[in-house]
Design an enzyme around this catalytic site. Sequence first.
Site, PDB file in Angstrom:
ATOM      1  N   LYS A  53       0.688  -1.168  -0.054  1.00  0.00           N
ATOM      2  CA  LYS A  53       0.146  -0.132  -0.075  1.00  0.00           C
ATOM      3  C   LYS A  53       1.008   1.318  -0.090  1.00  0.00           C
ATOM      4  O   LYS A  53       0.795   1.989  -0.901  1.00  0.00           O
ATOM      5  CB  LYS A  53      -0.997   0.027   1.311  1.00  0.00           C
ATOM      6  CG  LYS A  53      -1.716   1.235   1.376  1.00  0.00           C
ATOM      7  CD  LYS A  53      -2.699   1.023   2.683  1.00  0.00           C
ATOM      8  CE  LYS A  53      -3.623   2.389   2.742  1.00  0.00           C
ATOM      9  NZ  LYS A  53      -4.480   2.158   3.942  1.00  0.00           N
TER      10      LYS A  53
ATOM     11  N   GLY B 223      -4.798  -2.132   5.100  1.00  0.00           N
ATOM     12  CA  GLY B 223      -4.055  -3.390   4.608  1.00  0.00           C
ATOM     13  C   GLY B 223      -4.426  -4.487   4.929  1.00  0.00           C
ATOM     14  O   GLY B 223      -4.749  -5.221   3.816  1.00  0.00           O
TER      15      GLY B 223
ATOM     16  N   GLU C  84      -4.266  -6.921  15.075  1.00  0.00           N
ATOM     17  CA  GLU C  84      -3.977  -5.416  14.418  1.00  0.00           C
ATOM     18  C   GLU C  84      -4.828  -4.557  14.456  1.00  0.00           C
ATOM     19  O   GLU C  84      -4.773  -3.495  14.863  1.00  0.00           O
ATOM     20  CB  GLU C  84      -3.222  -5.451  13.003  1.00  0.00           C
ATOM     21  CG  GLU C  84      -2.275  -4.431  12.687  1.00  0.00           C
ATOM     22  CD  GLU C  84      -1.399  -4.674  11.498  1.00  0.00           C
ATOM     23  OE1 GLU C  84      -2.070  -4.387  10.430  1.00  0.00           O
ATOM     24  OE2 GLU C  84      -0.325  -4.843  11.570  1.00  0.00           O
TER      25      GLU C  84
ATOM     26  N   HIS D 291      -3.732 -33.241  17.939  1.00  0.00           N
ATOM     27  CA  HIS D 291      -2.594 -34.199  18.526  1.00  0.00           C
ATOM     28  C   HIS D 291      -1.332 -33.101  18.976  1.00  0.00           C
ATOM     29  O   HIS D 291      -0.442 -33.522  18.960  1.00  0.00           O
ATOM     30  CB  HIS D 291      -1.974 -34.933  17.594  1.00  0.00           C
ATOM     31  CG  HIS D 291      -3.303 -35.974  17.155  1.00  0.00           C
ATOM     32  ND1 HIS D 291      -3.444 -37.256  17.848  1.00  0.00           N
ATOM     33  CD2 HIS D 291      -4.297 -35.869  16.305  1.00  0.00           C
ATOM     34  CE1 HIS D 291      -4.579 -37.833  16.990  1.00  0.00           C
ATOM     35  NE2 HIS D 291      -4.951 -36.939  16.320  1.00  0.00           N
TER      36      HIS D 291
HETATM   37  O1  F6P Z   1       2.308  -4.312   9.916  1.00  0.00           O
HETATM   38  C1  F6P Z   1       2.024  -2.955   9.692  1.00  0.00           C
HETATM   39  C2  F6P Z   1       1.442  -2.838   8.067  1.00  0.00           C
HETATM   40  O2  F6P Z   1       0.996  -1.519   8.057  1.00  0.00           O
HETATM   41  C3  F6P Z   1       0.062  -3.517   8.000  1.00  0.00           C
HETATM   42  O3  F6P Z   1      -0.768  -3.093   8.384  1.00  0.00           O
HETATM   43  C4  F6P Z   1       0.047  -3.927   6.679  1.00  0.00           C
HETATM   44  O4  F6P Z   1      -0.685  -4.903   6.001  1.00  0.00           O
HETATM   45  C5  F6P Z   1       1.545  -4.332   6.310  1.00  0.00           C
HETATM   46  O5  F6P Z   1       2.073  -3.505   7.140  1.00  0.00           O
HETATM   47  C6  F6P Z   1       2.099  -3.947   4.966  1.00  0.00           C
HETATM   48  O6  F6P Z   1       2.089  -2.621   4.701  1.00  0.00           O
HETATM   49  P1  F6P Z   1       2.334  -2.318   2.974  1.00  0.00           P
HETATM   50  O7  F6P Z   1       0.993  -2.826   2.293  1.00  0.00           O
HETATM   51  O8  F6P Z   1       2.145  -0.725   3.152  1.00  0.00           O
HETATM   52  O9  F6P Z   1       3.562  -2.699   2.796  1.00  0.00           O
END
Ligand code: F6P
Length: 546
Positions: free
Chosen positions: A213, A273, A359, A390
Site C-alpha cells: 500500500k 492493509g 492488529e 494431537h
Molecule cells: O504491519 C504493519 C502494516 O502496515 C500492515 O498494516 C500492513 O498490512 C503491512 O504493514 C504492509 O504494509 P504495506 O502494504 O504498506 O507494505
Amino acid sequence: MTDPHAAPPPRTVDLPAWQALRSHADAVRPRHLRDLFTTEPDRVDRLTVDADGLVVDFSKQRVTAATIDLLEQLANATGLVGGLAAQFAGEHVNTTEDRAALHMALRADAADRYEVDGVDVVPAVRAVRAAITTFAAEVRDGVRRGGTGRPFADVVNLGIGGSDLGPALVARALGDPTTTPRVHFVSNVDGAALAGVLAGCDPETTLLVVVSKTFTTVETMTNARSARAWLAAGLGEDAAGRHLVAVTAAPGAAGAFGVAADATFGFWDWVGGRFSLSSAVGLAAAIAIGPERFDDLLAGMRAMDHHARTAPLRRNAPLLAALLGVWTTSLLGATSWAVVPYAEDLASLPGWLQQLEMESNGKRVDRWGRPVGATTAPVVWGSTGTDGQHAYFQLLHQGTHLVPLDVVVVARARHRLAEHHEQLVANALAQTAALAFGRTAEEVAGDGVHADLVAHRTFPGNQPSTTILLDELSPFRLGQLLAHYEHRTAAVGHLLGIDSFDQWGVELGKVLAARLVDDVRTGTADVGHHDASTAALLRRLARRPD
Ligand code: F6P
C-alpha cells in the site's frame, strides 16, 4: 479526526448496559453448557444463524437467553448498527488517521454507490477490477509474456501483512498447485524465503508482483530490490521491466522503483492493509484461481456485506459473533481465541485472522485516547483440525485456560477420499461436543475407571465454541467467511470504542530496526547509543563467522 471540542461519549465500560453485563457474567460464569442445553431446549434454533447459506452455530457459547438480551442492550447503547451504517456511508471511522474504512466498496456491483468525501468511488473501483481481471486472464492464458516472449510459469507475490496474508489464503484455499502459472508468496525479509522461491524459478518465465500500500515497507522493498536484481541478472535491465508489476496506493513510489504506469494497479488510502484482499491486492489470488472465481469470491463478500448491513441483530452472523466475542473475552475473561478450520485448504485462516483481529483491536485506549478499561482483542491462534488435536487440544480439554474456539467445517470435500472426509467431520463435531459438555467424574467412575485415575480422566467441559458450517469451500462461501470476520472485527472495535483501522503499535519496532541496521552491518555496539542488553547482543553478533 474525532472533533476535540465535541464531548466524547461515555466509555463502553461506564455504560449501564456494561455494568449489567458484568453482574450477569458473575451469574453465568458458574453455569455449565450441559445445564444450559437442558434448560434452554430452543437454544440451537435461537443461536444458529443462516447467513445466505453460511451457517453459524453459536449455541455452544456460554450464554443464556438473558445474556443475548443484555448484549442487545449493549449494542443499542453503543450504537452498533448506526456505527456500521456510518462505516458503509464512508464516514471517517478511522479517526486517528482521519479516513474512511470502506473496503466494502471494493466488491461493489455496478449498481451500488459508495461515497468517500462526496465522491462515488465505485466507477474507479470497477475500472481497477476490470484491469486486474484482464491482466490475470492474460497471464493465465499465456497471452501476456515476459521480455523474451515466453509465457509466465511462476508468479511471485512480494508483500507482507495485509499485502500477503489475504491473497495467500485464497490461493491456498482455492488454487490448484498442479497448474501453471504457479503462484508463490514471499513475505519475510529473511533471504531464505526469497532465495528458496527463486531457486525454483527461471527469470525468463517469472512475473514479480510487488504489493505494498505504502511502497515503503522495508521487508517488501528489500525483497523487491533483490528479486528485481535477480531478474536483471538473468535478462538485462530492459527485459526485466516486463516482469514487474506493482499493486499500491502510492503509484509515484512504484514509478520511482521502475514499474511502468500501465503495470501499476492502484488502490486507495481508505482501504486498510488487512482489509485489502478484495482490492487489486488480490491480483496474485486472481491469477491463482482465475478471474471468474475471484469474482465469485467478491460476490460472496458482497453478500456478507449485505447481510451485515441488513439482517436483524439476533440473526446477524458477524454482529452476533462480535457481541459474543466481547462477552467471552472482555466479560468472561478469555484471553485467547483458537481458530481451528477442519479443512487443510483453510490452513492459512488462523494467520490471516491473527492480523485482522490483533492488529485491529489489539489496543489499550479508545478512539478518544482513554483507557478502554477491559481486556480487548484476544490472542488469536490455531491451526487445522485434526492436527491441533494431537498438539494443543489436551490443554483445551483439561488445562486451566478458558479458550473459546471457532471451528470451521466443510460439508463436501473437493477430493474423492470420502472416508477421510467422514473422519474429518466426525472429529470436528466430536471435539466441539467434548469441549462443551466434557465428562463428569461420576460418568468416568461409572465406566469402571479405577478411583486413582478418575480425576485424570475427567473432562470439565464448558469450553465455548462457534461452529461455522460451509456446504462446500467454494469461492463464494470463502468470500462470505472472510467478510464475516472483517465485519466481526470492526464491530468488536465499535463496541469497545476502539479505532479498528489504525495500527500505531507497529511503528516503534520499525523505527528501532531502521536505527539498528547500520550497527548490525558494521558490528558497532555503542552502549551509549543502545541499551546494555542490545549492545551485548550486537557484540556477540559481530563475532559471527563471515
Ligand atoms: O504491519 C504493519 C502494516 O502496515 C500492515 O498494516 C500492513 O498490512 C503491512 O504493514 C504492509 O504494509 P504495506 O502494504 O504498506 O507494505
